[in-house]
Design an enzyme around this catalytic site. Sequence first.
Site: not given
Length: 482
Positions: A26, A127, A149, A362, A379, A387, A403-404
Amino acid sequence: AEAAKIDQQASAIPHVLVFPLPVQGHITSMLKLAELLSLAGGGGIRVTFLNSDYNHKRLLQFSDAESRSQNYPGFRFETFDDGLPMDQLTKGEKVSELLGEMDSKTRPVFKNLLVQIQPPVTCVIGDGSLGFISDVSLEIGIPIIRFRTISPCFFWINFWLPEVIQAGELPIIGEEDMERLITKVPGMESFLRCRDLPGYCRAGTDDPTMIQVVKATRESSSPAYPLILNTFDDLDGPILARIRQRLPKTYTIGPAHEHLQSRLGTASSSSSLWKEEASCLTWLDAQPPGSVLYVNFGSITMMRRDQVIEFWEGLTGSKNRFLWVIRPGSVCSGEMADDVQMPEELVEGVEKGNLKVLVGWAPQEAVLGHEAVGGFLTHSGWNSTLESIVAGVPMICWPFFADQQVNSRFVSEVLKLGLDMKDVCDRRVVARMVNELMVERKEEFRRKAVEMARMAKESVEEGGSSYRNLELLIEDIKLMSS
Ligand code: UDP
């Protein structure tokens, strides 16, 4: 008189306060939005990004946060004690607790801050997962814009959950019910299964998280107030058309990270709350183009040891090249796994032959953009998904929460940008899917991914849909602030 005039001019400039839920995904996307507003507003808007003391300390420690105040006209950070314990950041199963705690502890502190802050705030971008931000802002008389988000798909599902429940399509009755189609979410009748609903729907309809989310979604869905979504029209077209019928002031300005980079003309500053390890980029430099599967499950996912081992066996068994980044502290024992020993390579990290395991964090955008990377085991967090799309990298999805579950269905079934491994954690399936993505169907997925990446980039270039929407949003902010 001159000073009074300058004061008056200064106070005529809109002052936007941007306030995210204090977790990485977020903070990242809302910070990019805040930067975009400063940049595109060209000094015509003041932007204040509100961060908790704890997260701000981390942001300063691990990224060049301060460069923003220098680079953008009218941009600044404001920090505050959000009333939560310092180490609240977060384990997935705790996010619902975090929402509840913030509602009771952060709400009053936020209210104090909002009435005191100078120059006075003329518009809040809150948010959308924190309902109290709009309550407090409207109470004080400051107009509100919600930023979600999450993916538009997920937003739309939550919007319709009351109808889904009323029609008797929930609760889900056991494992054998998981393939049943949900028919009451307009536009998703052909692909949305019980299995693709978030965890709180699976648990039953009395989960307090669900009630909170449904409430927040409906409250944040007044057509009177603008909604900002981190997506672009070519990616989510059909669902966006439906959302806009209900909420005409829906601004899609994403992918926010690519949009910012495109307007800056150079890479934007990092917003990591962990130290980024550049060593994985050096390792990637030595690998052939498109050969590496990048594995990363984000900033919140917790995995059990036995699951980690299934992935390890599947990945090594697939004989494919891979880079696996394991966030420190993200592996827990959990029941069933107490007596499972972790291979040393996964505790210490390892670099040998065609694989690298990094226990750390990373620089993910750079990793996905590296030409050696040809696939992403993810995930399916919405930022990671965007991305990957921008980088033109196909995905294997192993969703965890929020939301995954629906993102992974959307990626595999609607966008055809990868494979969905949800609810399975088995070394043979891991190996099979890795080979399917990286070898057998490589070209097919790559073609799709390259095409979508092109559309993502076009959307944020001058004249593109997200570019135009940002301009419209800025006009709206000025109007709301006057
Ligand atoms: N990320 C990163 N390095 C890592 C892991 C994650 O930079 O090793 C970033 C990633 O690029 C993304 C964010 O953290 O921007 C994670 O957000 P997402 O919505 O994908 O998932 P969440 O962490 O919220 O579950």
